[in-house]
Scaffold this motif. Structure first.
Motif, PDB file in Angstrom:
ATOM      1  N   ARG B 201       0.680  -1.334   0.099  1.00 57.44           N
ATOM      2  CA  ARG B 201       0.088   0.206   0.080  1.00 57.44           C
ATOM      3  C   ARG B 201       1.011   1.348   0.017  1.00 57.44           C
ATOM      4  O   ARG B 201       0.175   2.411  -0.001  1.00 57.44           O
ATOM      5  CB  ARG B 201      -0.932  -0.063   1.275  1.00 57.44           C
ATOM      6  N   GLY B 202       2.221   0.983   0.024  1.00 58.43           N
ATOM      7  CA  GLY B 202       2.812   1.993  -0.082  1.00 58.43           C
ATOM      8  C   GLY B 202       3.012   3.167   1.297  1.00 58.43           C
ATOM      9  O   GLY B 202       3.122   4.369   1.173  1.00 58.43           O
ATOM     10  N   ILE B 203       2.715   2.464   2.235  1.00 61.63           N
ATOM     11  CA  ILE B 203       2.725   3.130   3.501  1.00 61.63           C
ATOM     12  C   ILE B 203       4.318   3.930   3.764  1.00 61.63           C
ATOM     13  O   ILE B 203       3.896   5.314   4.430  1.00 61.63           O
ATOM     14  CB  ILE B 203       2.929   2.073   4.799  1.00 61.63           C
ATOM     15  N   GLU B 204       5.238   3.632   3.297  1.00 59.91           N
ATOM     16  CA  GLU B 204       6.371   4.287   3.813  1.00 59.91           C
ATOM     17  C   GLU B 204       6.372   5.510   2.854  1.00 59.91           C
ATOM     18  O   GLU B 204       6.851   6.611   3.494  1.00 59.91           O
ATOM     19  CB  GLU B 204       7.534   3.521   3.452  1.00 59.91           C
ATOM     20  N   LYS B 205       5.905   5.340   1.692  1.00 59.64           N
ATOM     21  CA  LYS B 205       5.728   6.651   0.963  1.00 59.64           C
ATOM     22  C   LYS B 205       4.934   7.770   1.352  1.00 59.64           C
ATOM     23  O   LYS B 205       5.039   8.846   1.435  1.00 59.64           O
ATOM     24  CB  LYS B 205       5.300   6.399  -0.643  1.00 59.64           C
ATOM     25  N   MET B 206       3.758   7.198   1.875  1.00 57.77           N
ATOM     26  CA  MET B 206       2.684   8.065   2.699  1.00 57.77           C
ATOM     27  C   MET B 206       3.161   8.758   3.813  1.00 57.77           C
ATOM     28  O   MET B 206       2.797   9.979   4.088  1.00 57.77           O
ATOM     29  CB  MET B 206       1.446   7.262   2.924  1.00 57.77           C
ATOM     30  N   CYS B 207       3.960   8.053   4.461  1.00 59.17           N
ATOM     31  CA  CYS B 207       4.556   8.642   5.857  1.00 59.17           C
ATOM     32  C   CYS B 207       5.301   9.728   5.442  1.00 59.17           C
ATOM     33  O   CYS B 207       5.243  10.776   6.156  1.00 59.17           O
ATOM     34  CB  CYS B 207       5.279   7.672   6.576  1.00 59.17           C
ATOM     35  N   GLU B 208       5.723   9.912   4.295  1.00 62.67           N
ATOM     36  CA  GLU B 208       6.701  11.071   3.993  1.00 62.67           C
ATOM     37  C   GLU B 208       5.994  12.408   3.806  1.00 62.67           C
ATOM     38  O   GLU B 208       6.540  13.586   3.527  1.00 62.67           O
ATOM     39  CB  GLU B 208       7.514  10.818   2.758  1.00 62.67           C
ATOM     40  N   SER B 209       4.622  12.245   3.662  1.00 62.13           N
ATOM     41  CA  SER B 209       3.988  13.408   3.367  1.00 62.13           C
ATOM     42  C   SER B 209       3.075  13.612   4.607  1.00 62.13           C
ATOM     43  O   SER B 209       1.986  14.396   4.583  1.00 62.13           O
ATOM     44  CB  SER B 209       3.103  13.547   2.171  1.00 62.13           C
ATOM     45  N   LEU B 210       3.123  12.655   5.563  1.00 63.05           N
ATOM     46  CA  LEU B 210       2.257  12.748   7.238  1.00 63.05           C
ATOM     47  C   LEU B 210       3.210  13.451   7.975  1.00 63.05           C
ATOM     48  O   LEU B 210       4.365  13.341   8.287  1.00 63.05           O
ATOM     49  CB  LEU B 210       1.595  11.694   7.443  1.00 63.05           C
ATOM     50  N   THR B 211       2.525  14.194   8.930  1.00 62.48           N
ATOM     51  CA  THR B 211       2.964  14.517  10.181  1.00 62.48           C
ATOM     52  C   THR B 211       3.250  13.485  11.032  1.00 62.48           C
ATOM     53  O   THR B 211       2.485  12.394  10.561  1.00 62.48           O
ATOM     54  CB  THR B 211       2.141  15.737  10.996  1.00 62.48           C
ATOM     55  N   TYR B 212       4.063  13.619  12.104  1.00 71.15           N
ATOM     56  CA  TYR B 212       4.658  12.414  12.720  1.00 71.15           C
ATOM     57  C   TYR B 212       3.272  11.790  13.554  1.00 71.15           C
ATOM     58  O   TYR B 212       3.040  10.795  13.532  1.00 71.15           O
ATOM     59  CB  TYR B 212       5.593  12.707  13.877  1.00 71.15           C
ATOM     60  N   PRO B 213       2.505  12.853  14.241  1.00 70.89           N
ATOM     61  CA  PRO B 213       1.122  12.030  14.649  1.00 70.89           C
ATOM     62  C   PRO B 213       0.260  11.225  13.801  1.00 70.89           C
ATOM     63  O   PRO B 213      -0.377  10.368  14.120  1.00 70.89           O
ATOM     64  CB  PRO B 213       0.301  13.284  15.298  1.00 70.89           C
ATOM     65  N   GLN B 214       0.411  11.836  12.511  1.00 63.25           N
ATOM     66  CA  GLN B 214      -0.549  11.020  11.614  1.00 63.25           C
ATOM     67  C   GLN B 214       0.171   9.717  11.067  1.00 63.25           C
ATOM     68  O   GLN B 214      -0.913   8.919  10.763  1.00 63.25           O
ATOM     69  CB  GLN B 214      -0.745  11.974  10.358  1.00 63.25           C
ATOM     70  N   THR B 215       1.331   9.784  11.110  1.00 63.19           N
ATOM     71  CA  THR B 215       1.971   8.612  10.623  1.00 63.19           C
ATOM     72  C   THR B 215       1.596   7.298  11.660  1.00 63.19           C
ATOM     73  O   THR B 215       1.768   6.140  11.249  1.00 63.19           O
ATOM     74  CB  THR B 215       3.472   8.586  10.788  1.00 63.19           C
ATOM     75  N   LEU B 216       1.403   7.659  12.805  1.00 62.82           N
ATOM     76  CA  LEU B 216       0.998   6.736  13.770  1.00 62.82           C
ATOM     77  C   LEU B 216      -0.157   5.936  13.299  1.00 62.82           C
ATOM     78  O   LEU B 216      -0.242   4.628  13.513  1.00 62.82           O
ATOM     79  CB  LEU B 216       0.728   7.378  15.190  1.00 62.82           C
ATOM     80  N   ALA B 217      -1.298   6.585  12.643  1.00 58.25           N
ATOM     81  CA  ALA B 217      -2.309   5.723  12.238  1.00 58.25           C
ATOM     82  C   ALA B 217      -2.152   4.736  11.507  1.00 58.25           C
ATOM     83  O   ALA B 217      -2.771   3.485  11.205  1.00 58.25           O
ATOM     84  CB  ALA B 217      -3.240   6.571  11.589  1.00 58.25           C
ATOM     85  N   LEU B 218      -1.002   4.625  10.597  1.00 56.72           N
ATOM     86  CA  LEU B 218      -0.915   3.647   9.537  1.00 56.72           C
ATOM     87  C   LEU B 218      -0.161   2.378  10.034  1.00 56.72           C
ATOM     88  O   LEU B 218      -0.301   1.252   9.473  1.00 56.72           O
ATOM     89  CB  LEU B 218       0.179   4.107   8.344  1.00 56.72           C
TER      90      LEU B 218
END
Lengths: 196, 521, 358
Positions: B201-218
């Protein structure tokens, strides 16, 4: 015109939230009318179909675990006659798209659907299958399984609770109970191209 | 983090060999592809010495953005094979002398390398292709000639006359959408080729455009049977980078939750293994008891599978008032029930014969593949992160690291069953002593991490789950990589199944216990 | 004991009173054929329902509950659905064999089903080599399964079919040996005769230890013969998706499904007939009052009670044990069951020769 109300044991018709949609569907199906005896046969067939929806064992991620939980002892979808989960798509009636569908998986899913014998139904389970869910912005996720398959019922949640899954399956039962095998047209897909 | 060694590409292979042979860095914890924009593309290696527990980080990069070539290290660590394929897939880094340089996750006709910073995300470059992938029976190998030039060679994976069956992606025994292509001789497996990426699902790429608290959700959605642990790892990594100490109470709660999650996961492991082996009744027993843990989770966190509980600096909510009592009741309930499991399944002669001596993994192979968790411990490798690098309050509790030496499926199964008991012991020691304190620290509204790279790991349900963050001081991570617990496990499937029967493949897959979304991320 | 031949003879006489004998026999054949088919279908439905409820009970579940009271008409819903489900024909499959296979399986199943003596006077096929015929008829089923796997043009199906071929042919041997043990004891191959001989005690009790060993072997081999877990390798859900019937849909799959369950009943019925006295009530020599009381219970009740008891036993096996591997199955058969069966047969011969049995 009086609407034929699908009866679900121990849940009154009024308790369902999407009745308008169903009524509209019935009206569309009945627009051309039909013979009474055919209607009776239809009822019998639909009773059989709706009470014997065998799911395909298909799961891609988290929702699949909840799907297993629905089959397990506490929720037990065997009560409704759903329990004969078939591993072969040829013998399944219903595909529960449980989980994210990615670009690589999409053709496989489509093929699975094509392999199923008619009548076949699709339930989109969880945010990912409905719209891409939390991965909507990803480069490799299909934003909603309805881009590939005709979906009958959507069950929202991430993942949906087992109760929600059961409710969704009952919704599908209601929908199946209104279908017309004789006379009416149930095709959900477009007419396939004639094979060359 | 400890020392970071920068090695130029030309000397990489020799230096790595030296690190492995002389300084005994035999465990490649993680291999991360990187895009340092102007500096080019590179790789970060996390190494560990399994004798001393010493850690080191190695970096290398190639300035050539068009055709970056880095020598492979998969002849030193077998774990590198799949990880380098991943880096090739994500960054287009071509590893010379790699025996099997194919894309790991994405389709062969995918355009571009998605984790590069200059990747074009639009639908037009990569539209939804509805054609089925044609199976390709050959693979590429980049060979370095004497004069330094590189040529591409095609190597054959499957011959034309081999009887190949395709197991997965939709198959009841692959635990998700993994795909194996298996070459058979009668019922005996000659060769096995793993195809991943059906749930990438490309989580690692998505994390690069999310703030740190947002990355937690993935993180919860990576290994959904280790939601707490995954999130714990990420929170710990961010907290470590920011220099935040979480309160004692949070540590206790996190540790208890981790252990509950581990029991939950192992119960599911038991259920699924039994189902795969055809003992359907045992499957229902496992699920029946798993629901009790989910009840406990639900009361505190509101979620069954995906709980979104850990946050940076604490946890989402305080534990429910009846939490302590419920957990105690559960412990009292599960102990005798475990005996029932052993009576129903473990003691069964058929089950024993199906598992004993099947799919043996040696200790050396386990380390070389980096197969941590139950798989590694069954082979006799003490790889428990809780002991190696204690976090949470694991240093305050007494528990045994369950070790077996056989390395077969039965040992892998028993490790997990014994670990349930150990987890119960840990929870028992903690549950009465949860200190008072706040459950969430006041954090700044915008969380930034100082520049640098950080790695922290937890013991997930099925091995070491690590988080690697490279930060440039922004509120977004520059690169976030999750060390998948499952990828090393599937990479050793080939070794495990060669010469076994199809039925054994199912037993081995069941006991190795990978979760596919965690492999594919 | 009520003798059903009184009724059947009466019907026969009524028929020949107004039509020629040949026609009367023809009418009777058709009627009996229809009766058998009906009973076959009803039994299949009962068995499927029983399977679902029994497995639910073992698994702490409820099983079908919503369709009809306690889910009793759940299976009818399945049948309706199955009947109108699309039957897919596959490209590159051997169409003739592909369509033929399920019927061969069902034919073999019905043929052996009609051999079962249900009550005194209610034997459809009953002649002096009854058991022999039944064993022969039931082995035709293997051909159907092999054809199904072969003609489907599917690798899973092929592996499943090959497995079932190896497995079923092997286990046929053990079944034969264990039945032979009892045949030695009774010196007859006629099923009705075998039942009559058990009037003073069932063979399981009369035949000493060899009969008991034969019974156990028969249960194991019978279970393997009908491809049910722990021997369900040919369809091994978790390995081969659905084994030999992977490509079958609709009623063709339904036929396999039904045949599997009725075969289970047939295996149980034979076990009941041969080892547990068939329709013969429980008689204990010397207790005349008790014996007479037992005789008031009709024979078919005894037969079905015994058969369903054994069905229940076999279901218990299925839902408890993990599946074996193909080499383990063959090892079990050729290294253990066959030698034990042979020695057991010898033992029985010795017992019979020296008249050591009861």
């Amino acid at each position: 015109m009086e609407i034929k109300k699908p009866h679900i044991k121990s849940i009154p018709y009024e308790d369902f939230k999407n009745n308008e949609y169903l009524e509209q569907m019935v009206q569309e199906l009945n627009a051309n009318g039909g013979k009474v005896w055919l209607g009776c046969l239809d009822d019998l067939i639909n009773w059989g179909r709706s009470n014997s929806l065998w799911p395909l064992t298909f799961a891609t991620s988290c929702c699949g675990i909840e799907f297993m939980a629905v089959g397990a002892a506490r929720y037990d979808f065997a009560r409704f006659g759903f329990e004969v989960a078939r591993a072969s798509p040829r013998q399944a009636d219903l595909i529960m798209v449980a989980g994210t569908i990615t670009h690589k998986m999409a053709p496989v899913l489509k093929r699975l659907y094509d392999q199923m014998a008619d009548p076949k139904y699709v339930i989109a389970v969880g945010g990912c299958a409905i719209s891409g869910g939390p991965f909507k912005k990803s480069y490799h996720v299909v934003n909603g399984v309805d881009r590939i398959l005709p979906v009958d019922v959507y069950i929202p949640g991430c993942p949906p609770r087992p109760e929600a899954l059961l409710y969704g399956m009952i919704q599908l039962q209601r929908k199946v109970k209104l279908e017309k095998f004789f006379g009416g047209v149930n095709r959900k897909e477009e007419e396939p191209q004639k094979a060359k | 983090m400890n020392e970071i060694i920068d090695i130029p590409v030309e000397q990489l292979h020799a230096e790595m060999k030296k690190l492995h042979d002389e300084r005994h860095f035999d465990f490649l914890r993680s291999l991360t592809g990187m895009d340092w924009q102007e500096e080019g593309l590179g790789v970060v290696y996390h190494l560990e010495n399994t004798l001393t527990g010493e850690n080191t980080v190695v970096r290398t990069h190639s300035a050539n953005r068009e055709n970056p070539e880095i020598p492979t290290v998969c002849d030193i660590w077998k774990a590198a094979e799949f990880n380098e394929r991943e880096a090739f897939d994500f960054y287009g880094i071509r590893f010379t002398n790699h025996p099997d340089l194919r894309r790991l996750y994405l389709r062969d006709d995918w355009v571009g390398h998605p984790l590069r910073k200059d990747y074009d995300m639009s639908e037009e470059t990569n539209p939804l292709r509805m054609t089925n992938e044609e199976p390709v029976d050959t693979t590429a190998r980049l060979e370095v000639l004497r004069d330094g030039s590189v040529i591409e060679k095609r190597e054959v994976i499957f011959e034309d006359n081999e009887y190949i069956i395709n197991i997965g992606p939709q198959h009841p025994a692959t635990h998700g959408v993994l795909r194996f292509r298996v070459s058979l001789e009668g019922e005996i497996i000659q060769k096995l080729d793993v195809h991943c990426g059906y749930i990438h699902r490309g989580i690692e790429k998505m994390c690069e455009s999310l703030t740190y608290p947002q990355t937690l959700a993935l993180t919860d959605r990576l290994d959904y049977l280790g939601a707490h642990q995954n999130r714990h790892a990420l929170c710990m990594c961010i907290e470590k980078a920011m220099g935040v100490e979480v309160s004692e109470r949070v540590q206790y709660i996190r540790t208890i939750m981790d252990e509950l999650q581990r029991i939950d996961s192992h119960l599911l492991f038991f259920s699924c293994l039994c189902m795969d082996l055809g003992a359907l009744t045992a499957f229902f027993y496992g699920f029946r008891d798993r629901e009790k843990i989910l009840d406990i989770f639900e009361e505190t966190t509101g979620g069954r599978l995906i709980q979104n509980y850990n946050t940076i600096g604490g946890v989402q909510t305080d534990i429910a008032p009846s939490f302590v009592q419920k957990v105690k009741e559960f412990i009292a309930y599960l102990r005798p029930t475990l005996r029932e499991y052993h009576e129903v399944f473990t003691g069964n002669i058929i089950a024993e014969q199906r598992l004993k001596g099947v799919g043996v993994l040696s200790r050396e192979d386990a380390i070389s593949f980096g197969a941590t968790g139950g798989t590694g411990r069954a082979a006799g490798w003490a790889c428990d992160v809780r002991k190696r690098h204690p976090y949470g309050v694991y240093d305050k509790v007494e528990f045994n690291e369950v070790l077996f030496t056989e390395g077969d499926s039965y040992a892998r199964y028993m490790v997990r069953m014994k670990e349930i008991e150990e987890s119960l012991r840990i929870i028992e020691q903690l549950i009465d002593n949860i200190p008072e304190g706040e459950y969430q620290q006041k954090m700044k509204p915008i969380i930034r991490i100082p520049e640098g790279s950080y790695y922290s790991a937890v013991e997930g349900s099925r091995g070491e789950f690590g988080v690697f963050i490279e930060s440039k001081g922004d509120k977004y991570p520059y690169r976030m990589k999750f060390r998948s617990t499952g990828l090393p496990l599937v990479s050793c499937m080939e070794t495990l199944t060669r010469g076994a029967k199809i039925a054994d493949l199912i037993a081995i897959g069941g006991t190795v216990d990978y979760v596919v979304p965690d492999i594919d991320r | 004991m009520f003798d059903f031949s009184i009724i059947t003879n009466w019907i026969h006489e009524q028929l020949i009173s107004f039509m020629p004998t040949g026609l009367a026999v023809f009418v009777e054949c058709v009627a009996i054929g229809i009766c058998i088919m009906l009973m076959y279908a009803v039994l299949a439905i009962i068995m499927i329902f029983m399977e679902r409820k029994v497995c639910a009970a073992f698994q702490c579940r409820l099983g079908p509950m919503r369709v009809g009271p306690y889910g009793t008409i759940q299976v009818f819903a399945d049948v309706f659905k199955m009947l109108i489900k699309e039957i897919i024909t596959i490209n590159h499959a051997d169409k003739f064999l592909y369509n033929l296979a399920p019927y061969i399986v069902i034919l073999a199943s019905i043929m052996s089903f009609s051999c079962l003596p249900i009550n005194k006077g209610l034997e459809v096929l009953d002649f002096n080599v009854g058991i022999f015929f039944m064993l022969a008829a039931s082995s035709i089923g293997i051909v159907g399964i092999l054809l199904a796997g072969w003609s489907s043009n599917n690798k899973y199906s092929l592996i499943g079919a090959m497995r079932s071929g190896a497995q079923m042919i092997s286990y046929e041997l053990s079944i034969g040996l264990s039945i032979l043990t009892i045949v030695v004891l009774t010196d007859t191959l006629q099923l009705s005769e075998i039942v009559e001989r058990q009037a003073d005690g069932w063979f399981l009790f009369k035949g000493h230890i060899p009969a008991f060993i034969a019974f156990v072997i028969y249960l194991i081999a019978g279970n393997a013969e009908v491809n049910r877990g722990p021997f369900d390798l040919p369809e091994a859900e978790s390995e081969l998706t659905a084994g030999y019937h992977t490509e079958y849909s609709g009623m063709h799959f339904g036929l396999f499904y039904v045949a599997e369950f009725v075969n289970l009943f047939i295996i149980a019925g034979i076990a009941a007939t041969i080892f547990l006295g068939g329709w013969m009530p429980l008689h204990i020599p010397g207790l005349d009052g008790f014996n007479q009381a037992m005789d008031y219970i009709p024979g078919f009740v005894w037969f079905f009670a015994k058969a369903f008891f054994i069905v229940w036993l076999l279901m218990w096996f299925k839902w408890t044990f993990p599946r074996l591997r193909i080499d383990q199955i063959l090892t079990l058969e050729w290294k253990y069951l066959v030698p034990i069966g042979l020695v057991n047969l010898l033992l029985m011969v010795i017992i019979v020769v020296f008249k050591l049995h009861f």
